[in-house]
Scaffold this active site. Structure first.
Site, mmCIF file in Angstrom:
data_model
loop_
_atom_site.group_PDB
_atom_site.id
_atom_site.type_symbol
_atom_site.label_atom_id
_atom_site.label_comp_id
_atom_site.label_asym_id
_atom_site.label_seq_id
_atom_site.Cartn_x
_atom_site.Cartn_y
_atom_site.Cartn_z
ATOM 1 C CG ASP A 326 -2.081 -0.882 1.117
ATOM 2 O OD1 ASP A 326 -2.543 -1.076 -0.004
ATOM 3 O OD2 ASP A 326 -2.542 -1.395 2.151
ATOM 4 C CG ASP A 610 -5.188 -0.503 5.572
ATOM 5 O OD1 ASP A 610 -5.962 -0.974 4.704
ATOM 6 O OD2 ASP A 610 -4.795 0.679 5.550
ATOM 7 C CG ASP A 614 -6.777 -4.642 2.287
ATOM 8 O OD1 ASP A 614 -7.089 -4.594 1.083
ATOM 9 O OD2 ASP A 614 -6.453 -3.644 2.953
#
Length: 884
Positions: A326, A610, A614
């Site tokens: 990310d 997170d 996910d």
């Protein structure tokens, strides 16, 4: 039954305050009264049971038999020594298991979930075990429910309760449900939320009614106790290796005993020697050493902010070839700051540190952002999404009184943020009027707006207006700014959710900056050098993502970036996905697709995440990495590793540590095998050529005790190779004996064995005898065995230094750089001197003190395996340099 009580009754009974929550003193008193909010942990095995478990081994039973036979023959000293060695080995095994258990327990504490609680009038995040009855719990999507709660508020709240009810579909909750029937099953108690269930959608507020073992999940089962401790794949492979070596060793020892019988040797003595050799030649300490090295390694990683949840992840880390990360908070600082905003009235405006006279458009834009947020920010500390915290800080910067705004408005309904819609909406009541406020991605919002705010009024939106917003978006994105837009519309009354985000009035948008972490650029460069590809995955605009990726060295061409919508239209399917380095505007399902694409090419993939959505990609990845600061409990639960600082650099540091841990385990195992091969060769070859046995049973056991513990564990604690990240990732299918390891075992074992026989022969020669002479005094036999005894121990101890690196010289790695190994070798030599020097031990082991010439030979011969290893390493380095 709490579900049958009204909200008011529940609050009165628990003396709870929805506005302020408990104060610290009351919370401490209740914690003392009710205990910590955790399930009863599985009882650790007692030290005595661990000790008994160390003795449950076939070879140990054989040794006990040898003790009985020895005692029966009147050899009380030999029998006592064998018994002592058994006990010492067992004690060392217990110490290792206890240390490993303590390290794992510490890691479980580090990865324990947190909870959002209202105390002293503010919302803060605390460890879930500190929750007490009467606490006001804030429920958000992605968090585990920390205790059993009676809901006070619920907004589109859905909770996945399969752990309790078996229902895979999330349950819809309603805080105001009136349930009078006392026999309502758990699945229908819609005004309750239960410990260990997961909030999948919406938000809620509840008062804690039960904690710990009094919760519903506590009554049904102790979840922690259900977790089975499984060995890692590496430990299983080593177990199999140990069993195979054991069978070979026992076969060799049977042959040796047969030869002794055929040669007419003393059968009783040779029986003990054969049994002892069987025990000494099998590296039964492998599993314990691997457990200790793993536990020490993961504890070190935890100190560096990488918490390993599942031990097999340590092995896999060393093989990672692709890191999908990310952007926000991992590659960047996660300190969003609004630096620019745009609307039709003021156009694009740079936000200064202090805005003295903000325009009405800026105030309306900021107000919309604040009212469409679940974050909190008080006294310099915030909870919730960093983007939303940045928007609250924007309101403060523009002079908006957020506390006053909160009292003047009341949220009546909402549509929480959804990764597909990329929008969040709330309905607010203000001065008796209802207004919808929506914030989200500008692309998604433009499709839902029919009006636009201009000079204080709403006018029909035109193609020109849309182009202006798109141009501003592109301009901000090109400057690595993340854009977020807001809109509103007035209502005559409450409407359903399908109509809530239609016919909106577009206010404007803001550009936020989340600067890259300063250490990330070096980490990406290091990863590239280590053969690891870094891939950025983000929900940001493509231009923003590429601008940051280029700055960090992830991508150098815009063709390496692709959006989620482009992924759907990709005519080549998954074939070309692995050529991209930036994935922008992606949804969670795209993450799974990306991971599978890389894995289909044989890559070992690490994926960060997170959010609730996910979890699938974290499970699909070889190494799922969850954010410890901003991550949800669901993501943390699905991951193999948790970043305590949400930092990309920590991932690369963990990969480096994972490589070193695997290498350290390999060093210990190869050293043990080389040492044991040396003992077998010394004994078998000597008997084959008709010499007396160079080592007695008690001496073999003592050698095994010294070398299978101290140096082996010290090698496992090696600081590691500073150049390990200059090597390519290890293949997960790579043989444990690759890269010359088998060669080192064979050459080292043969050298140690033959040198021991040579020292044994020299012990006779020095006194004018030959080992083949029939009439040799007992003291000469003892001296020769002392020479062999000292030489094999020196050879093994000195040889251990060469295992720190397969190619580098001991001088390059630094003789004293592993203080544990230096200390282990020094301690082993001191213990050896005590055995040889103390009259009681000297007599027990049938040894003599060596003369000066004997010491010179024993120490000199002990260095020869090191010299041989250094010559082999020199050739390896020369070949490496000559290879193009």
């Amino acid at each position: 039954m709490w579900f049958s009580k009204s909200i008011q009754q529940t609050l009165e009974e628990l003396h709870a305050d929805t506005g302020k929550g408990l104060n610290d003193n009351e919370a401490a008193a209740r914690l003392q009264q009710y205990g910590h909010n955790k399930l009863t942990a599985r009882k650790r095995r007692s030290v005595f049971s661990l000790f008994i478990a160390q003795l449950k081994d076939t070879l140990i039973y054989v040794l006990f038999g040898a003790v009985v036979i020895t005692m029966a023959m009147g050899e009380y000293i030999d029998g006592t020594i064998i018994l002592l060695v058994i006990i010492i080995n067992a004690v060392l095994g217990v110490i290792q298991e206890v240390k490993a258990g303590n390290a794992i327990d510490a890691l479980k504490d580090l990865s324990a979930p947190k909870a959002l609680v209202k105390r002293n009038g503010t919302v803060s995040e605390i460890a879930s075990e500190m929750i007490v009855p009467g606490d006001i719990l804030v429920l958000e999507a992605g968090r585990f429910v920390a205790a059993d709660v009676r809901l006070l508020e619920s907004a589109n709240l859905q909770i996945e309760e399969s752990a309790l009810t078996g229902e895979s579909v999330p349950s819809e909750k309603d805080a105001n449900a009136d349930l009078q029937d006392g026999n309502i099953p758990l699945g229908d108690q819609v005004n309750m939320a239960f410990m260990s269930t997961v909030v999948t959608y919406g938000r809620g507020l509840g008062v804690v009614v039960e904690t710990g073992m009094k919760t519903e999940v506590g009554k049904i089962a102790d979840i922690i106790n259900q977790e089975k401790e499984e060995k890692t794949p590496l430990e299983k492979r080593l177990d199999e290796l140990g069993k195979t070596l054991g069978k070979i060793a026992i076969g060799v020892c049977v042959v040796m005993f047969g030869l002794a019988w055929f040669q007419g040797r003393d059968l009783a003595e040779n029986f003990l020697t054969a049994v002892s050799l069987a025990v000494a030649s099998i590296p039964e300490g492998l599993a314990a050493i691997v457990a200790v090295v793993l536990s020490i390694g993961v504890t070190r990683m935890a100190r560096k902010k990488a918490i390993i949840k599942k031990l097999p992840a340590v092995e896999t880390l060393g093989s990672v070839t692709v890191v999908c990360s990310d952007k926000t908070g991992t590659l960047t600082q996660n300190k969003m700051t609004v630096v620019r905003f745009f609307d039709l009235t003021d156009q694009e405006v740079e936000l200064k540190e202090k805005e003295n006279a903000p325009s009405d458009a800026a105030l309306l834009l900021s107000k919309a952002m604040i009212l469409c947020s679940d974050a909190t920010f008080e006294n310099g500390e915030g909870t919730g999404d960093p983007t939303e915290i940045a928007l609250l800080r924007l309101g403060d910067q523009l002079g908006i009184d957020r506390n006053k705004l909160a009292t003047e408005t009341k949220r009546k309904d909402e549509l929480p943020f959804d990764s597909d819609r990329k929008l969040m909406s709330t309905i607010q009541e203000e001065n008796g009027k209802l207004t919808v406020y929506t914030k989200g991605a500008i692309d998604n919002l433009l499709d839902r707006c029919t009006m636009v705010q201009h000079n204080g009024e709403a006018i029909p939106i035109t193609t020109g207006h849309i182009e202006q917003f798109k141009k501003a978006t592109k301009n901000m994105s090109a400057n690595a700014l993340r854009t977020l837009a807001a809109a509103y519309k007035s209502l005559d009354g409450l409407i359903d959710h399908e109509e809530m985000e239609k016919d909106l009035v577009l206010i404007g948008m803001v550009g936020m900056m989340d600067p890259p972490r300063p250490e990330v650029k070096d980490s990406i460069r290091q990863a590239k050098q280590a053969g690891i590809t870094t891939v950025m995955i983000t929900g940001d605009h493509k231009d923003t993502a590429f601008a940051i990726a280029k700055d960090l060295g992830i991508a150098d061409n815009k063709k390496q970036a692709i959006t989620g919508s482009e992924l759907k239209r990709n005519p080549d399917g998954d074939r070309q996905l692995t050529s991209y380095r930036v994935f922008a505007r992606v949804s969670p399902e795209h993450k799974v697709k990306i991971v599978r694409a890389f894995k289909s090419e044989g890559q070992i993939v690490s994926m960060t995440g997170d959010g609730v959505n996910d979890a699938p990609s974290l499970n699909t990845a070889d190494i799922g990495v969850a954010m410890g600061v901003t991550g949800t409990d669901v993501a943390r639960n699905a991951a193999h590793m948790i970043l305590a600082d949400d930092n990309f650099a920590t991932i690369i540091a963990a990969i480096e540590q994972g490589r070193n841990i695997y290498n350290n385990i390999k060093k210990s195992v190869i050293f043990l095998l080389a040492s044991n091969v040396g003992e077998v060769i010394a004994m078998v070859v000597a008997i084959l050529i008709g010499m007396p046995a160079p080592l007695m049973a008690t001496q073999l056991l003592w050698i095994n005790l010294l070398t299978d513990t101290l140096p082996a564990i010290a090698l496992g604690m090696d600081p590691g190779d500073p150049d390990v990240m200059k090597q390519s990732p290890r293949s997960p299918n790579e043989s444990f004996f690759a890269h010359g390891a088998a060669q080192r075992i064979i050459i080292g074992g043969i050298a140690i064995g033959l040198l021991t026989i040579g020292a044994f022969w020299f012990g006779y020669y020095e006194h004018g005898y030959s080992p083949y002479d029939k009439q040799v005094p007992d003291n000469i036999h003892e001296y020769a065995r002392t020479m062999a005894f000292m030489t094999i121990i020196c050879s093994q101890l000195f040889y251990s230094f060469t295992f720190r690196h397969s190619v580098k010289s001991v001088f390059q790695t630094g003789i004293f750089s592993n203080k544990y190994l230096v200390g282990a070798v020094a301690l082993a030599l001191v213990l050896q001197l005590l055995v040889m020097g103390l009259p009681v031990l000297q007599k027990a082991f049938r040894l003599q003190m060596l003369d000066l010439q004997g010491w010179i030979y024993a120490l000199g011969l002990g260095i020869i395996p090191v010299v041989l290893s250094e010559i082999l390493k020199l050739f390896k380095r020369m070949n490496k340099r000559s290879t193009p």
